[in-house]
Design an enzyme around this catalytic site. Structure first.
Site, PDB file in Angstrom:
ATOM      1  N   LYS A   5       0.741  -1.326  -0.392  1.00 56.39           N
ATOM      2  CA  LYS A   5      -0.081  -0.016   0.239  1.00 56.39           C
ATOM      3  C   LYS A   5       1.040   0.944   0.244  1.00 56.39           C
ATOM      4  O   LYS A   5       2.023   1.139   0.147  1.00 56.39           O
ATOM      5  CB  LYS A   5      -0.709   0.142   1.035  1.00 56.39           C
ATOM      6  N   PHE A  42     -15.772   2.638   7.190  1.00 59.08           N
ATOM      7  CA  PHE A  42     -13.361   3.745   7.163  1.00 59.08           C
ATOM      8  C   PHE A  42     -13.792   3.427   5.178  1.00 59.08           C
ATOM      9  O   PHE A  42     -12.898   3.663   4.664  1.00 59.08           O
ATOM     10  CB  PHE A  42     -12.805   2.242   6.967  1.00 59.08           C
ATOM     11  N   ARG A  78      -1.636 -14.188   3.768  1.00 62.79           N
ATOM     12  CA  ARG A  78      -2.563 -13.886   4.394  1.00 62.79           C
ATOM     13  C   ARG A  78      -1.491 -13.994   6.452  1.00 62.79           C
ATOM     14  O   ARG A  78      -1.744 -13.121   7.045  1.00 62.79           O
ATOM     15  CB  ARG A  78      -4.146 -14.511   4.682  1.00 62.79           C
ATOM     16  N   THR A 110      -5.680  -7.233  10.159  1.00 57.68           N
ATOM     17  CA  THR A 110      -5.363  -6.343   9.537  1.00 57.68           C
ATOM     18  C   THR A 110      -5.008  -5.036  10.091  1.00 57.68           C
ATOM     19  O   THR A 110      -4.631  -3.983   9.793  1.00 57.68           O
ATOM     20  CB  THR A 110      -6.945  -5.423   9.631  1.00 57.68           C
ATOM     21  N   ARG A 160       2.141  -6.777   8.619  1.00 58.48           N
ATOM     22  CA  ARG A 160       1.197  -4.859   9.696  1.00 58.48           C
ATOM     23  C   ARG A 160       1.907  -4.792  10.187  1.00 58.48           C
ATOM     24  O   ARG A 160       2.399  -3.658  10.528  1.00 58.48           O
ATOM     25  CB  ARG A 160       0.311  -6.111   8.910  1.00 58.48           C
ATOM     26  N   HIS A 196      -2.411  -5.728   1.343  1.00 54.09           N
ATOM     27  CA  HIS A 196      -3.217  -6.075   0.987  1.00 54.09           C
ATOM     28  C   HIS A 196      -3.468  -7.547   0.396  1.00 54.09           C
ATOM     29  O   HIS A 196      -1.675  -7.978  -0.154  1.00 54.09           O
ATOM     30  CB  HIS A 196      -3.873  -5.696  -0.426  1.00 54.09           C
TER      31      HIS A 196
HETATM   32  O1  CDP Z   1      -7.279  -6.691   4.574  1.00 54.22           O
HETATM   33  P1  CDP Z   1      -7.701  -6.593   5.407  1.00 54.22           P
HETATM   34  O2  CDP Z   1      -8.801  -8.577   4.434  1.00 54.22           O
HETATM   35  O3  CDP Z   1      -6.895  -7.903   6.232  1.00 54.22           O
HETATM   36  O4  CDP Z   1      -9.375  -6.232   5.941  1.00 54.22           O
HETATM   37  P2  CDP Z   1     -10.806  -6.250   5.284  1.00 54.22           P
HETATM   38  O5  CDP Z   1     -11.298  -6.250   6.816  1.00 54.22           O
HETATM   39  O6  CDP Z   1     -11.173  -6.509   3.763  1.00 54.22           O
HETATM   40  O7  CDP Z   1     -10.569  -4.358   4.797  1.00 54.22           O
HETATM   41  C1  CDP Z   1      -9.617  -3.883   3.684  1.00 54.22           C
HETATM   42  C2  CDP Z   1      -8.919  -2.380   4.358  1.00 54.22           C
HETATM   43  O8  CDP Z   1      -9.817  -1.782   4.669  1.00 54.22           O
HETATM   44  C3  CDP Z   1      -7.816  -2.874   5.299  1.00 54.22           C
HETATM   45  O9  CDP Z   1      -6.479  -4.077   4.538  1.00 54.22           O
HETATM   46  C4  CDP Z   1      -7.811  -1.689   6.162  1.00 54.22           C
HETATM   47  O10 CDP Z   1      -7.249  -1.216   5.234  1.00 54.22           O
HETATM   48  C5  CDP Z   1      -8.962  -1.009   5.795  1.00 54.22           C
HETATM   49  N1  CDP Z   1      -9.473  -0.450   6.897  1.00 54.22           N
HETATM   50  C6  CDP Z   1      -9.847   0.400   7.597  1.00 54.22           C
HETATM   51  O11 CDP Z   1      -9.382   1.316   7.471  1.00 54.22           O
HETATM   52  N2  CDP Z   1     -10.651   0.224   9.173  1.00 54.22           N
HETATM   53  C7  CDP Z   1     -11.217  -1.146   9.315  1.00 54.22           C
HETATM   54  N3  CDP Z   1     -11.681  -0.836  10.571  1.00 54.22           N
HETATM   55  C8  CDP Z   1     -11.135  -2.168   8.643  1.00 54.22           C
HETATM   56  C9  CDP Z   1     -10.448  -2.680   7.602  1.00 54.22           C
HETATM   57 MG    MG Z   2      -9.950  -8.428   3.023  1.00 55.48          MG
END
Ligand code: CDP
Ligand code: MG
Length: 398
Positions: free
Chosen positions: A119, A166, A194, A200, A214, A227
């Site tokens: 990112k 978000f 993953r 996350t 992360r 990601h």
């Molecule tokens: O990336 P990942 O699959 O772990 O998480 P996701 O739940 O699919 O969310 C996608 C992206 O949204 C995350 O990687 C974060 O950058 C963002 N996000 C956020 O800004 N605030 C949250 N509460 C959850 C996710």
């Molecule tokens: Mg995701």
């Protein structure tokens, strides 16, 4: 010819009854090669013998032996997966399928593909370290490029989160600077990538999984460094978004004037040796700005075009062409005032042996093997810089 044909049929037959040989195993693949002269794609059955690292090829259409079983040092079983581009005796072959049941059973689960992305928070300063981490965990990076997403593209990529609190912040963040996208191959790649990314929320990651990417490189819950696809279906969709036919719609940043830039090209031996991340980190630590990046598999014709000025001048010309077509290389656009001469200084003397004696801090001293496998090509003359950068990031790309 009849004998060869018979031999071919026997091979096909013997594959049905398993592919274990006395020592080691025999793997079969279907490979394609684009014959420029004939303007046609030729198909081969490619056999790989793990016991002695030899390969053998059969021309499928003409049903005859094409390459008798011989050593091919550069090709390892790990390099053979669907989509891989391998160089066998100066032919660039694309593996399009497994060639028998044994190979399919044995390799399909452990050669899974996934999609990943670095990112914008981490691209300028941390991409080298993240790439290095990915390589050291045993993944193969088969595709890699830097892309600047527009807000619309970022919104489309993350459309599954549309409506969430978000979402807008996430879209703004994803379009705030370049991202680096890649395809990974490896055992259980989706799950393992993953796991390597971690939770996350970067602060949760630091608590619960301190060795993950992360935890080490993320800032908070939005700026979380990387990601990764969460399923094989998502991996395919996300890969197509960036590398498939749709990808041509992405803003390519090629309609620009190429100036104040020079080319750094990480050679195949260094990429195959897993040094790409370390080289990128060293370039970054020396204060250079990497403004474009992409992995290429160079054809002989392209390489001869790029190296044209060395033909008849440099003794190692043919070996240089062979090296650059022997596997993936990574092209970097290095930008900034004075970048050309400063970058040449960082790369160092042509011969790594000399570099190790005289300029041990240079990239060639650290990552080079010999005059041909000298880790990087860099633009020679000031005026070559923009031309070579344009060659990779505009001409080759189109
Ligand atoms: O990336 P990942 O699959 O772990 O998480 P996701 O739940 O699919 O969310 C996608 C992206 O949204 C995350 O990687 C974060 O950058 C963002 N996000 C956020 O800004 N605030 C949250 N509460 C959850 C996710
Ligand atoms: Mg995701």
């Amino acid at each position: 010819m009849q004998r060869q044909s018979l031999c071919f049929n026997q091979r096909i037959l013997s594959q049905c009854s398993g592919a274990r040989t006395v020592m080691g195993e025999r793997y079969a693949f279907t490979a394609e090669w684009y014959d420029i002269n004939a303007s046609m794609i030729k198909r081969y059955q490619l056999l790989f013998y793990s016991a002695d690292n030899t390969v053998e090829m059969f021309d499928i259409k003409n049903r005859r032996l094409f390459l008798k079983r011989s050593k091919c040092e550069r090709v390892k079983l790990n390099d053979l997966y669907i989509g891989a581009i391998v160089n066998i005796h100066s032919r660039q072959l694309t593996i399009v399928d497994f060639g028998d049941e044994f190979t399919t059973k044995k390799l399909s689960s452990i050669k899974e593909k996934t999609f990943g992305l670095i990112k914008p928070d981490c691209v300028p300063s941390k991409m080298g370290e993240i790439i290095d981490r990915i390589i050291s965990e045993g993944f193969i990076i088969c595709q890699l490029k830097m892309v600047q997403l527009s807000s619309k593209e970022a919104a489309e990529f993350y459309q599954e989160h549309r409506g969430k609190s978000f979402y807008e912040k996430l879209v703004d963040f994803m379009a705030s600077g370049p991202v680096v996208v890649f395809e990974l191959t490896g055992d259980n790649a989706v799950t393992r990538w993953r796991e390597l990314m971690g939770p996350t929320d970067s602060s949760v990651a630091r608590q619960e999984a301190p060795h993950t990417i992360r935890a080490q490189f993320g800032t908070d819950v939005t700026r979380d460094a990387v990601h990764g696809s969460d399923s094989q279906e998502a991996a395919k969709r996300e890969y197509d978004f960036f590398f498939g036919s749709k990808a041509s719609n992405l803003r390519k940043n090629t309609d620009r004037i190429f100036q104040n830039c020079t080319l750094g090209l990480i050679k195949p031996h260094a990429v195959l040796d897993g040094q790409a991340g370390k080289i990128i980190t060293a370039i970054r630590n020396a204060g250079f700005n990497i403004s474009a990046l992409q992995l290429y598999n160079m054809e002989k014709a392209n390489t001869e075009e790029l190296y044209e000025v060395y033909k008849g001048v440099v003794a190692e010309y043919s070996s240089m062409v062979e090296e650059l077509t022997s596997g993936p290389c990574i092209a970097l656009e290095i930008t900034g005032d004075g970048a050309h001469s400063l970058f040449r200084e960082l790369v160092g003397p042509h011969d790594p042996e000399i570099a190790r004696h005289l300029r041990p801090d240079t990239l060639r001293a650290q990552f080079g093997v010999n005059k041909v496998k000298n880790a990087l090509h860099c633009s020679d003359l000031l005026e070559d810089g923009p031309l070579e950068v344009e060659y990779f990031f505009k001409i080759m790309d189109s």
